[in-house]
Design a protein around this motif. Structure first.
Motif, PDB file in Angstrom:
ATOM      1  N   ASN A  19       0.983  -1.240   0.117  1.00 16.11           N
ATOM      2  CA  ASN A  19      -0.044  -0.211   0.290  1.00 16.11           C
ATOM      3  C   ASN A  19       0.887   1.353  -0.120  1.00 16.11           C
ATOM      4  N   ALA A  20       2.246   1.298  -0.020  1.00 21.55           N
ATOM      5  CA  ALA A  20       2.930   2.368   0.068  1.00 21.55           C
ATOM      6  C   ALA A  20       2.731   3.294  -1.046  1.00 21.55           C
ATOM      7  N   ARG A  21       2.895   2.856  -2.242  1.00 21.98           N
ATOM      8  CA  ARG A  21       2.414   3.868  -3.130  1.00 21.98           C
ATOM      9  C   ARG A  21       1.228   4.465  -3.282  1.00 21.98           C
ATOM     10  N   ALA A  22       0.277   3.853  -2.874  1.00 26.01           N
ATOM     11  CA  ALA A  22      -1.149   4.811  -2.669  1.00 26.01           C
ATOM     12  C   ALA A  22      -1.118   5.913  -1.502  1.00 26.01           C
ATOM     13  N   GLN A  23      -0.091   5.520  -0.562  1.00 28.42           N
ATOM     14  CA  GLN A  23      -0.087   6.331   0.689  1.00 28.42           C
ATOM     15  C   GLN A  23       1.085   7.450   0.063  1.00 28.42           C
ATOM     16  N   GLY A  24       1.730   7.766  -0.885  1.00 30.55           N
ATOM     17  CA  GLY A  24       2.699   8.549  -1.279  1.00 30.55           C
ATOM     18  C   GLY A  24       3.933   8.145  -0.839  1.00 30.55           C
ATOM     19  N   ALA A  25       4.310   7.058  -0.323  1.00 27.77           N
ATOM     20  CA  ALA A  25       5.450   6.626   0.188  1.00 27.77           C
ATOM     21  C   ALA A  25       6.280   5.691  -0.483  1.00 27.77           C
ATOM     22  N   ASP A  26       7.508   5.341   0.015  1.00 35.99           N
ATOM     23  CA  ASP A  26       8.471   4.426  -0.504  1.00 35.99           C
ATOM     24  C   ASP A  26       8.790   3.128   0.091  1.00 35.99           C
ATOM     25  N   ALA A  27       8.347   2.088  -0.623  1.00 37.27           N
ATOM     26  CA  ALA A  27       8.450   0.600   0.011  1.00 37.27           C
ATOM     27  C   ALA A  27       9.753   0.310   0.099  1.00 37.27           C
ATOM     28  N   ASN A  28      10.709   0.898  -0.489  1.00 38.44           N
ATOM     29  CA  ASN A  28      12.166   0.697  -0.452  1.00 38.44           C
ATOM     30  C   ASN A  28      12.873   1.523   0.577  1.00 38.44           C
ATOM     31  N   ARG A  29      12.164   2.226   1.272  1.00 36.84           N
ATOM     32  CA  ARG A  29      12.728   2.906   2.571  1.00 36.84           C
ATOM     33  C   ARG A  29      11.768   2.563   3.763  1.00 36.84           C
ATOM     34  N   ILE A  30      12.110   1.484   4.314  1.00 36.56           N
ATOM     35  CA  ILE A  30      11.086   1.076   5.685  1.00 36.56           C
ATOM     36  C   ILE A  30      12.251   1.008   6.918  1.00 36.56           C
ATOM     37  N   GLY A  31      11.593   1.678   7.799  1.00 34.66           N
ATOM     38  CA  GLY A  31      12.166   1.421   9.162  1.00 34.66           C
ATOM     39  C   GLY A  31      11.368   0.973  10.273  1.00 34.66           C
ATOM     40  N   VAL A  32      11.896   0.246  11.163  1.00 33.79           N
ATOM     41  CA  VAL A  32      10.875  -0.243  12.261  1.00 33.79           C
ATOM     42  C   VAL A  32      11.411   0.391  13.732  1.00 33.79           C
ATOM     43  N   ALA A  33      10.470   0.450  14.476  1.00 32.07           N
ATOM     44  CA  ALA A  33      10.740   0.939  15.824  1.00 32.07           C
ATOM     45  C   ALA A  33       9.573   0.511  16.750  1.00 32.07           C
ATOM     46  N   GLY A  34      10.230   0.632  18.192  1.00 29.59           N
ATOM     47  CA  GLY A  34       9.021   0.071  19.161  1.00 29.59           C
ATOM     48  C   GLY A  34       9.849   0.130  20.531  1.00 29.59           C
ATOM     49  N   HIS A  35       9.002   0.109  21.460  1.00 37.31           N
ATOM     50  CA  HIS A  35       9.233   0.493  22.813  1.00 37.31           C
ATOM     51  C   HIS A  35       8.839  -0.886  23.769  1.00 37.31           C
ATOM     52  N   ASP A  36       9.749  -1.282  24.721  1.00 37.89           N
ATOM     53  CA  ASP A  36       9.506  -2.542  25.373  1.00 37.89           C
ATOM     54  C   ASP A  36       9.237  -3.512  24.694  1.00 37.89           C
ATOM     55  N   ALA A  37       8.227  -4.349  24.793  1.00 35.14           N
ATOM     56  CA  ALA A  37       7.905  -5.483  23.760  1.00 35.14           C
ATOM     57  C   ALA A  37       8.010  -5.115  22.571  1.00 35.14           C
ATOM     58  N   ARG A  96      18.937   7.757   8.315  1.00 30.95           N
ATOM     59  CA  ARG A  96      18.875   6.380   7.582  1.00 30.95           C
ATOM     60  C   ARG A  96      17.882   6.168   6.714  1.00 30.95           C
ATOM     61  N   LEU A  97      16.780   6.825   6.457  1.00 24.96           N
ATOM     62  CA  LEU A  97      15.748   6.593   5.474  1.00 24.96           C
ATOM     63  C   LEU A  97      15.702   7.748   4.509  1.00 24.96           C
ATOM     64  N   ARG A  98      16.729   8.623   4.372  1.00 18.05           N
ATOM     65  CA  ARG A  98      16.575   9.670   3.328  1.00 18.05           C
ATOM     66  C   ARG A  98      16.629   9.045   2.035  1.00 18.05           C
ATOM     67  N   ASP A  99      16.138   9.990   0.985  1.00 12.63           N
ATOM     68  CA  ASP A  99      15.853   9.478  -0.357  1.00 12.63           C
ATOM     69  C   ASP A  99      17.333   9.263  -1.030  1.00 12.63           C
ATOM     70  N   ARG A 100      17.545   7.904  -1.517  1.00 10.19           N
ATOM     71  CA  ARG A 100      19.133   7.725  -2.211  1.00 10.19           C
ATOM     72  C   ARG A 100      18.484   7.278  -3.573  1.00 10.19           C
ATOM     73  N   ASP A 130      19.386   8.219  -6.435  1.00  9.35           N
ATOM     74  CA  ASP A 130      20.293   8.158  -7.272  1.00  9.35           C
ATOM     75  C   ASP A 130      21.299   6.948  -7.335  1.00  9.35           C
ATOM     76  N   HIS A 131      20.978   6.007  -6.293  1.00  6.23           N
ATOM     77  CA  HIS A 131      21.837   4.714  -6.009  1.00  6.23           C
ATOM     78  C   HIS A 131      21.340   3.757  -5.246  1.00  6.23           C
ATOM     79  N   ALA A 132      21.607   3.626  -4.239  1.00  3.76           N
ATOM     80  CA  ALA A 132      21.125   2.514  -3.390  1.00  3.76           C
ATOM     81  C   ALA A 132      19.934   1.924  -2.943  1.00  3.76           C
ATOM     82  N   GLN A 133      19.122   2.981  -2.936  1.00  4.57           N
ATOM     83  CA  GLN A 133      17.571   2.503  -2.607  1.00  4.57           C
ATOM     84  C   GLN A 133      16.576   2.527  -3.903  1.00  4.57           C
ATOM     85  N   ARG A 134      17.275   2.995  -5.129  1.00  6.43           N
ATOM     86  CA  ARG A 134      16.372   2.784  -6.210  1.00  6.43           C
ATOM     87  C   ARG A 134      15.946   1.495  -6.755  1.00  6.43           C
ATOM     88  N   PRO A 135      14.646   1.527  -7.008  1.00  4.54           N
ATOM     89  CA  PRO A 135      14.205   0.085  -7.373  1.00  4.54           C
ATOM     90  C   PRO A 135      14.898  -0.320  -8.517  1.00  4.54           C
TER      91      PRO A 135
END
Length: 287
Positions: free
Chosen positions: A101-119, A263-267, A269-274
């Protein structure tokens, strides 16, 4: 799907199929200015047995607004009704939904991070390992806030040496018994990251610990293990924070935002381009 607007964010709830039952995801998306957003999957705390999407609201809102990013907070299944592996498998299904669903949300599925607290910190880093091993989702950054990482509970601080801790060893033990009812599960790398001998290839990490937390030793130990495995890792201890307070601590959240902005900046021009090969991470670690 319910939708609201708050603090310049579009906030929506959506139900998806989880591992053992339907689960709810809460989407936080900044107002569009045409910029393609990175994605962050966020996991609330609660010791695997409690916690709600509302508990994650401050952290998710801050990350979405200030990074900016499309943040998806995951209402994963809770023990004891749904023990391991329900929660990490729910996390993986949420990641698959995000990619679809990333494209429909105006987001890049090639730039994903994860985060969480405690469990949620446990689930974030375990999802990164699952995605690495299954190979169909690329996660590029992980931010862990006072994570629960060690079901053996052999790396906890001495309760007599931590000033006014707000989580105790007996509480952690009860949570782990509910989440991991079979003793063998307490060594599984998708449940016990500190027991894993396969940390190489995990995404760059930010680990935030709290001075007034019995779990700060295991968090910092995990940072050391990641560094030894060649994972670029930053670790910070927040001297005025407690275990439960860290998730809303302004300095900790500012660090998370800065980490994801880097870490999730747009790259493109190289590394995270499809279609392009991902660059190998640097092997040094920042402290």
């Amino acid at each position: 799907m319910a939708s609201t607007l708050d603090l310049g964010l579009c906030i929506e709830d959506v139900r998806i199929a989880g591992h053992a039952q339907p689960i709810t995801l809460r989407s936080y998306r900044p107002a569009s200015d045409g910029t393609v957003l990175p994605v962050v999957l966020y996991f609330h705390g609660g010791g695997f047995v409690r916690g709600t999407l509302d508990d994650a609201d401050i952290a998710a809102t801050t990350i979405s607004r200030d990074t900016p990013a499309w943040v998806v907070s995951v209402g994963y299944s809770l023990a004891p009704a749904f023990p391991f592996p329900a929660a990490p498998e729910d996390a993986y299904r949420a990641a698959q939904w995000v990619v679809a669903n990333a494209r429909a949300q105006g987001a890049d599925a090639n730039r994903i991070g994860v985060a969480g607290h405690d469990a949620g910190g446990n689930l974030a880093t375990c999802l990164a390992a699952i995605a690495r091993d299954r190979g169909d989702i690329a996660i590029h950054a992980q931010a862990l806030l006072a994570p629960l990482l060690d079901p053996s509970m052999t790396r906890m601080a001495d309760e007599n040496k931590v000033l006014s801790p707000d989580i105790c060893a007996s509480e952690c033990a009860q949570c782990y018994r509910a989440y991991l009812p079979n003793a063998s599960q307490r060594l599984h790398p998708y449940a016990a990251p500190l027991e894993s001998r396969r940390l190489a290839g995990l995404p760059p990490a930010l680990i935030a610990s709290a001075q007034h937390d019995l779990l700060h030793i295991e968090a910092e130990k995990y940072a050391g293990e990641l560094i030894a495995a060649g994972v670029p890792t930053e670790v910070t201890r927040h001297v005025d924070a407690s275990h439960y307070g860290l998730v809303t601590d302004p300095s900790a959240l500012a660090d998370v935002v800065a980490f994801f902005r880097k870490r999730l900046r747009d790259r493109t021009d190289h590394a995270q381009r499809p279609g392009h090969t991902r660059a190998k991470p640097k092997t040094h670690a920042a402290h």
